[in-house]
Design an enzyme around this catalytic site. Structure first.
Site, PDB file in Angstrom:
ATOM      1  N   ARG A  33      46.087  35.205  20.238  1.00 31.41           N
ATOM      2  CA  ARG A  33      45.343  35.324  21.503  1.00 31.41           C
ATOM      3  C   ARG A  33      43.871  35.482  21.174  1.00 31.41           C
ATOM      4  O   ARG A  33      43.504  36.286  20.318  1.00 31.41           O
ATOM      5  CB  ARG A  33      45.823  36.543  22.315  1.00 31.41           C
ATOM      6  CG  ARG A  33      47.310  36.593  22.578  1.00 31.41           C
ATOM      7  CD  ARG A  33      47.831  35.492  23.467  1.00 31.41           C
ATOM      8  NE  ARG A  33      47.093  35.380  24.713  1.00 31.41           N
ATOM      9  CZ  ARG A  33      47.114  34.306  25.505  1.00 31.41           C
ATOM     10  NH1 ARG A  33      47.819  33.258  25.165  1.00 31.41           N
ATOM     11  NH2 ARG A  33      46.421  34.286  26.626  1.00 31.41           N
TER      12      ARG A  33
ATOM     13  N   ASN B 200      47.242  36.015  31.921  1.00 32.63           N
ATOM     14  CA  ASN B 200      47.075  37.461  31.706  1.00 32.63           C
ATOM     15  C   ASN B 200      48.224  38.239  32.342  1.00 32.63           C
ATOM     16  O   ASN B 200      48.759  39.185  31.754  1.00 32.63           O
ATOM     17  CB  ASN B 200      45.741  37.951  32.286  1.00 32.63           C
ATOM     18  CG  ASN B 200      44.582  37.776  31.334  1.00 32.63           C
ATOM     19  OD1 ASN B 200      44.758  37.394  30.177  1.00 32.63           O
ATOM     20  ND2 ASN B 200      43.376  38.042  31.805  1.00 32.63           N
TER      21      ASN B 200
ATOM     22  N   GLU C  46      43.797  31.285  33.306  1.00 36.01           N
ATOM     23  CA  GLU C  46      43.534  32.516  32.551  1.00 36.01           C
ATOM     24  C   GLU C  46      44.142  33.726  33.258  1.00 36.01           C
ATOM     25  O   GLU C  46      44.784  34.568  32.628  1.00 36.01           O
ATOM     26  CB  GLU C  46      42.020  32.739  32.388  1.00 36.01           C
ATOM     27  CG  GLU C  46      41.276  31.638  31.656  1.00 36.01           C
ATOM     28  CD  GLU C  46      41.631  31.518  30.183  1.00 36.01           C
ATOM     29  OE1 GLU C  46      42.397  32.352  29.648  1.00 36.01           O
ATOM     30  OE2 GLU C  46      41.145  30.564  29.545  1.00 36.01           O
TER      31      GLU C  46
END
Lengths: 109, 142
Positions: B108, B53, B49
């Site tokens: 997303r 990002n 994650e």
């Protein structure tokens, strides 16, 4: 239709997309267009996302699933998730996906 | 301040193919502690994650470098630091709200920070607009 990590079959109105390996941001972009193309071409009554061979999934997989749900919904198709592993189901349940999309088979947390 | 028993520092270009490289590298390093399957899965997810990002939001799919630092301590605490020099976050609290995303593609989920927060014991995000992002996560293994 086969690619390295995606097998799509269609029979009697049911489109099955079996995804294999990892679903992350990198792999999601390769499978989503192929699944959408198949949905628009075949116009199935039911789309099954078979996650039984998915070894890892992060939140990019949630985006992939929700995007396919919306695509199917546009065409009046139902979408279900099949057989997620324990770790995949943990991510699905964190997002509360089961409130929107039925999950069948797989690990019970 | 207690000393780490071992540490790893990794620099990766902000290529999406490196998302799996990052989590595999961290998983191999943490495997020295014989974590459970669930623990290693949680850590891999959190790393994935944070790195995603940086790639998607920090560098906007452009060129950049992502730093991944991992340490573990004698009490089986694993500390992970992931940094980028991307565009930074103007409102960290808003960015960490579940389902919030600046992405407009509809692909997303906005759950990245929620995953990190849930799967790790602690999460800190330090950032200012234009100043990159620094994510600090900890997990104490059983």
């Amino acid at each position: 239709m086969n690619t390295e990590n995606l097998i799509i079959t269609f029979e009697r109105g049911v489109l099955v997309a079996q995804i294999m390996g990892d679903i992350d941001h990198h792999s999601a972009k390769f499978v989503r267009d192929k699944i959408d193309m198949a949905i628009f071409e075949k116009k199935p009554s039911l789309v099954l996302l078979d996650l039984s061979s998915v070894e890892f999934m992060d939140s990019s997989g949630l985006g992939l699933i929700l995007g396919r749900f919306n695509t199917a919904k546009e065409l009046g198709s139902e979408l279900k998730i099949l057989s997620p592993s324990r770790s995949v189901k943990k991510v699905l349940e964190l997002a509360g996906i089961e409130r929107l999309i039925k999950i069948e088979g797989g690990y019970l947390l | 301040m207690k000393c780490a028993e071992n540490q790893m520092k990794l620099y990766l270009p902000s290529l999406s193919v490196n998302e799996s490289v990052a989590r595999s590298a961290v998983a191999v390093f943490v495997a020295q502690l014989n974590p459970t399957v669930e623990e290693i899965s949680d850590i891999k997810c959190a790393v994935s994650e944070a790195v995603t990002n940086s790639i998607v939001h920090g560098y906007g799919y452009g060129h950049g470098e992502i730093y991944i630092g991992v340490k573990y301590f004698s009490d089986r605490t694993v500390k992970i630091e992931i940094k980028d020099k991307g565009c930074g976050i103007e409102d960290v609290k808003l960015a960490m709200t579940p389902l919030f995303t600046t992405d407009t593609s509809g692909e997303r989920s906005g759950m990245g920070f929620a995953v990190m927060q849930t799967f790790m014991d602690s999460l800190e995000v330090h950032s200012k607009k234009g100043m990159g992002v620094r994510v600090l996560m900890e997990k104490k293994l059983k």
